[in-house]
Design an enzyme around this catalytic site. Structure first.
Site, short mmCIF file in Angstrom:
data_model
loop_
_atom_site.label_atom_id
_atom_site.label_comp_id
_atom_site.label_asym_id
_atom_site.label_seq_id
_atom_site.Cartn_x
_atom_site.Cartn_y
_atom_site.Cartn_z
N HIS A 424 0.79 -1.21 0.13
CA HIS A 424 0.04 -0.04 -0.08
C HIS A 424 0.86 1.35 0.15
O HIS A 424 0.57 2.27 -0.87
CB HIS A 424 -1.06 0.11 1.18
CG HIS A 424 -1.97 1.02 1.17
ND1 HIS A 424 -1.79 2.04 1.83
CD2 HIS A 424 -2.92 1.23 0.71
CE1 HIS A 424 -2.67 2.96 1.80
NE2 HIS A 424 -3.73 2.68 1.09
N CYS A 820 -3.44 -1.02 -16.23
CA CYS A 820 -3.38 -0.02 -15.16
C CYS A 820 -2.72 -0.25 -14.05
O CYS A 820 -2.74 0.40 -13.01
CB CYS A 820 -5.01 0.48 -15.14
SG CYS A 820 -5.98 -0.60 -14.17
#
Length: 866
Positions: A424, A820
């Site tokens: 993250h 993406c």
């Protein structure tokens, strides 16, 4: 007859065999001569022919070469009145650390006496010492230690006495006849070269050149310069020169710009010629004797800024000396990286403790005070803001979650100890263009941590630098930063040229804030390929609003909360449409697990209740706790997230869709800006999900699901529109194997596919991107994988992508397809994407230049058949 080449214009320097025969130094001299550079006169003789030819043939070849130099210099070899001094290089065909050379060959006692009449005797004898030492070491194979012993015994006696020591000791058979010196040196170099078995199959040559030495009436000038400033790239000669007597300076060094204007102009022309030929910065050594310039050596400048290299290429292209194709192909994506990010000023960190290692999460450099929680960082930020203090703050945590996004946005960098490149913290940092390091060796204590065994208190300054060529560095202390300017360093010009070779491939950005979008646009993005809406729910105090939505039991309050969410999302989308000025924007509906929005501890729960007084009056603290506990998951990344939220709570996707439409209409009608919105449905695994979320469903006895199409119809009706004012593309994010295998059915509803390769890699390979680092080193060391699968696509993942594209386009031939995931800025992955027919690449803003360059270079190689 021995093969001999005069260093002069006219030889076929493009001949690869000549390059091998002349060796590195010899070929460089021939190149310079071919470019009309006034290289020091000389000749080249192949070492193999010296070995195979009779001695009389070698003597004849040397005589011929000497006569050539004499004619060029008007000097005579062995003549005391106008002596010709030589330098002999050993020139192998491979680059070596040092090229053996014997300098000032030709000096003997009569010439020494003659030169001493006009030059300081010590300077003359210093040249003689140099000749003797070179001759002893490189030609006669005398050990360096033996030479040092002689030097030490005569350390205080001066160069003349040292010469006498050599002649009565290690060089008692030293020849005085210059021709004998030459012949002895040639055969000596040959013998020493072939004494090393490693050299047996490496061709080499001898390069014999004139050594300028000046006289009393006209001192020798000797200098060195680079063809431009190696740090800034300014096209201005940068170097120094000094007056010399033979090899000894007779005055202080001066800046090269103090030279005579005519000479400086001549050096400028040489610099331009060399840069135009080599397409890079060169270092040039020169000497001036009696007003005549000689270039004695030129070579590549290895240590220089990439801004310098890029500026050269830009100037050459603008002057039509190289083509746009050559320009674009001459910078590697890795080199491009160094032009985009801030760096640490090396002098500012002298004396600071440095910790090296870890995983480079996001490139760049920063310096700031470190805080160990989002709460503490935000409090420190607002306090510094109110006091006009330093707001450069770094977040340091084991790992970050959705609630930490705001701290990463406000802060200047992030350090974590768990996870890897695609965990993250690095992903968020890359999207924001902020440095990130994952450093496992961090121990956490009350109020302090230890990094690599060094104590760091909360609030201490730390600095971090992550570059593509070295392992990450953390400095314990404050550093000064140096920032790039893409307008000045040539990046923008290069990107504009590179986009000429995009051949219809769109380079889009993963961006969800106005700042990220502006940065992406500045760096050449054609639009936004992934707007992650979950990040919008973490700005300011919006997370409390969303938590309220998740657990409130009051229908009226829920409706009001949805309106509040619609208001702030509409404002956010309007900003994006305005910033991107008509470029396409693909907005992914909420994808993050609901689990990520929940309070993680008692302190956060109490803060939530404080921020939501209406919820607190509706439910008790224990009821609120239990409501949140019911939403917690063991494996949230495969749990209640993505389109599953849109199906279980369709009102969330409805309000998001309505926000997109209202924002687009307002920007188009009130700002007169064209809009190209796209809506992407995440975590699709079946045609039924895709159909339901797109088209809705009539439910008997219950409120019907509108779906995206239903929301569009409602929006048009409420806006009094008879015709849709802009197209809205609806597509699917393919990030599950089930979706890839169902591509034909999904494509019946989806106008585009966007491959989310992070999750597709996780779900295909059964990997966790946050936990892979515990075994990744073993897998790469034992060649199970060549590299991190979250940076390079593995074959099973590629097979799913290949199949999905093929199946999808059989149903919908005009299906737009792109990537993406975090793989999108990897040149190898980009090459693969182009080969399988993708239409676009989407990556973090600072990955845009890499992607543009990689697309252009891949296309050029394909067109040229490489």
């Amino acid at each position: 007859m021995a093969a001999i080449y005069h260093i002069q214009k006219g030889l076929p320097i493009e001949d690869q065999q000549l390059k091998e025969k002349a060796g590195i130094i010899g070929y460089s001299m021939l190149e310079q001569a071919a470019l009309d550079i006034p290289v020091s006169p000389g000749f080249i003789i192949e070492l193999s022919t010296v070995q195979s030819s009779e001695q009389r043939q070698i003597r004849r070849a040397l005589d011929e070469g000497i006569q050539f130099i004499e004619k060029q210099t008007s000097r005579k070899f062995g003549d005391a009145g106008s002596p010709l001094l030589l330098k002999i290089w050993l020139s192998p065909s491979l680059i070596v650390e040092t090229f053996p050379q014997v300098r000032y060959l030709g000096l003997n006692q009569p010439i020494l006496d003659s030169l001493s009449a006009s030059v300081a005797p010590d300077h003359v004898y210093q040249a003689y010492v140099t000749f003797m030492e070179d001759y002893a070491i490189f030609s006669q194979g005398i050990a360096q230690e033996e030479i040092e012993k002689v030097r030490e015994s005569s350390a205080q006696a001066g160069p003349k006495a040292l010469c006498e020591q050599f002649l009565t000791g290690v060089l008692k058979d030293f020849p005085q006849n210059p021709y004998a010196q030459l012949e002895s040196t040639v055969y000596g170099l040959l013998k020493q070269y072939h004494a090393d078995p490693m050299n047996q199959d490496i061709p080499a040559a001898l390069v014999i050149q004139y050594v300028p030495h000046g006289d009393a009436s006209s001192p020798l000038l000797r200098g060195t310069f680079t063809t431009r400033n190696i740090k800034t790239g300014e096209p201005q000669l940068d170097g120094k020169f000094a007056k010399c007597e033979l090899l000894v300076p007779s005055g202080e060094e001066q800046s090269i710009d103090q030279l005579d204007t005519a000479l400086l102009d001549e050096l400028d022309v040489i610099a331009g010629t060399l840069e135009g030929f080599h397409l890079d910065v060169r270092q040039v050594k020169f000497q001036v004797e009696n007003g005549k310039l000689y270039v004695t050596r030129e070579k590549l400048v290895e240590r220089k800024s990439m801004a310098t290299k890029l500026r050269i290429l830009s100037e050459l292209q603008n002057e039509n000396q190289i083509s746009a194709e050559e320009y674009v192909s001459s910078i590697t994506p890795k080199e491009m990286n160094s032009l985009l990010y801030s760096t640490i000023n090396s002098k500012s960190v002298e004396g600071l403790t440095i910790v090296r290692g870890g995983i480079a999460g996001s490139l760049g450099a920063t310096s700031g005070q470190v805080y160990f929680s989002t709460k503490n960082l935000l409090e420190a930020y607002w306090k510094a803001k109110s006091e006009d203090g330093d707001t450069n703050l770094i977040l340091l945590k084991k790992s970050t979650y959705a609630e930490d996004v705001q701290a990463v946005e406000i802060g200047c960098g992030v350090i974590s100890s768990e996870g890897g490149y695609t965990s993250h913290a690095p992903i968020v940092a890359r999207s924001l263009g902020k440095p990130a390091i994952v450093y496992p060796d961090i121990s956490y204590h009350d109020g302090y941590v230890t990094i690599g065994g060094h104590k760091v208190n909360e609030g201490d300054y730390v600095s971090m630098e992550i570059v593509s060529t070295e392992e990450p560095s953390v400095y314990l202390g404050k550093a000064e930063l140096e920032y790039p300017d893409i307008e000045k360093n040539g990046v923008k010009d290069l990107l504009e040229k590179a986009k000429q070779f995009a051949m219809g491939i769109k380079i889009l950005a993963n961006a969800d804030t106005p700042d990220e979008s502006r940065q992406a646009k500045l760096l050449g993005a054609d639009g936004i390929g992934l707007c992650r809406t979950e990040h919008m729910f973490h700005r300011h105090k919006r997370i409390y609003t969303f938590r309220d939505l998740l657990i409130t039991r009051n229908a009226e309050r829920k409706k009001n909360i949805l309106n509040e969410i619609k208001t702030f999302l509409t404002d956010d989308f309007k900003e994006l449409f305005e910033v991107m000025e008509g470029r396409p924007i693909t907005i992914r509906l909420l994808d993050a697990p609901l689990h990520e929005f929940l309070p993680t501890n008692e302190e956060e729960l109490e803060e939530t209740m404080k921020q939501l007084p209406e919820l607190s009056s509706e439910q008790s603290k224990e009821e609120i706790r239990q409501s949140f506990l019911r939403l917690e998951e063991t494996n949230p990344m495969l749990g209640h997230r993505g389109c599953r939220v849109g199906i279980s709570s369709p009102e969330i996707y409805d309000v998001m869709t309505a926000s997109i439409l209202e924002a687009a209409l307002e920007v188009k009608t009130k700002k007169n800006i064209d809009v190209q919105p796209g809506i992407m449905i995440p975590l699709i695994m079946s045609k039924e999900e895709m159909y339901l979320i797109k088209n809705g469903q009539i439910m008997e006895g219950k409120e019907s699901v509108k779906g995206i199409i239903g929301v569009i119809r409602e929006f048009m009706k409420n806006s009094g529109l008879k015709r849709q004012p802009f197209d809205v593309k609806i597509g699917a994010m393919i990030e599950l194997p089930a979706a890839a295998l169902s591509a034909a059915d999904i494509a019946k509803q989806a106008e585009f596919f966007s491959f989310g390769t992070n999750d597709l890699t996780q779900t295909t390979m059964g990997l966790s991107r946050d936990d892979i680092n515990s075994f990744l080193p073993a897998y790469t060391e034992m060649d199970v994988w060549k590299s991190d699968p979250f940076q390079n696509l593995l074959d099973p993942v590629k097979k799913l992508i290949d199949q999905a594209i093929q199946d999808g386009r059989q149903v919908r031939p005009d299906l737009d397809v792109g990537i993406c995931g975090e793989h999108g800025a990897n040149p190898k992955v980009i090459k693969y994407c182009l080969e399988i027919g993708m239409n676009y690449i989407s990556c973090s803003p600072f990955g845009i230049p890499i992607a543009i360059l990689a697309v252009a270079q891949s296309n050029l190689k394909r067109v040229n058949g490489n």
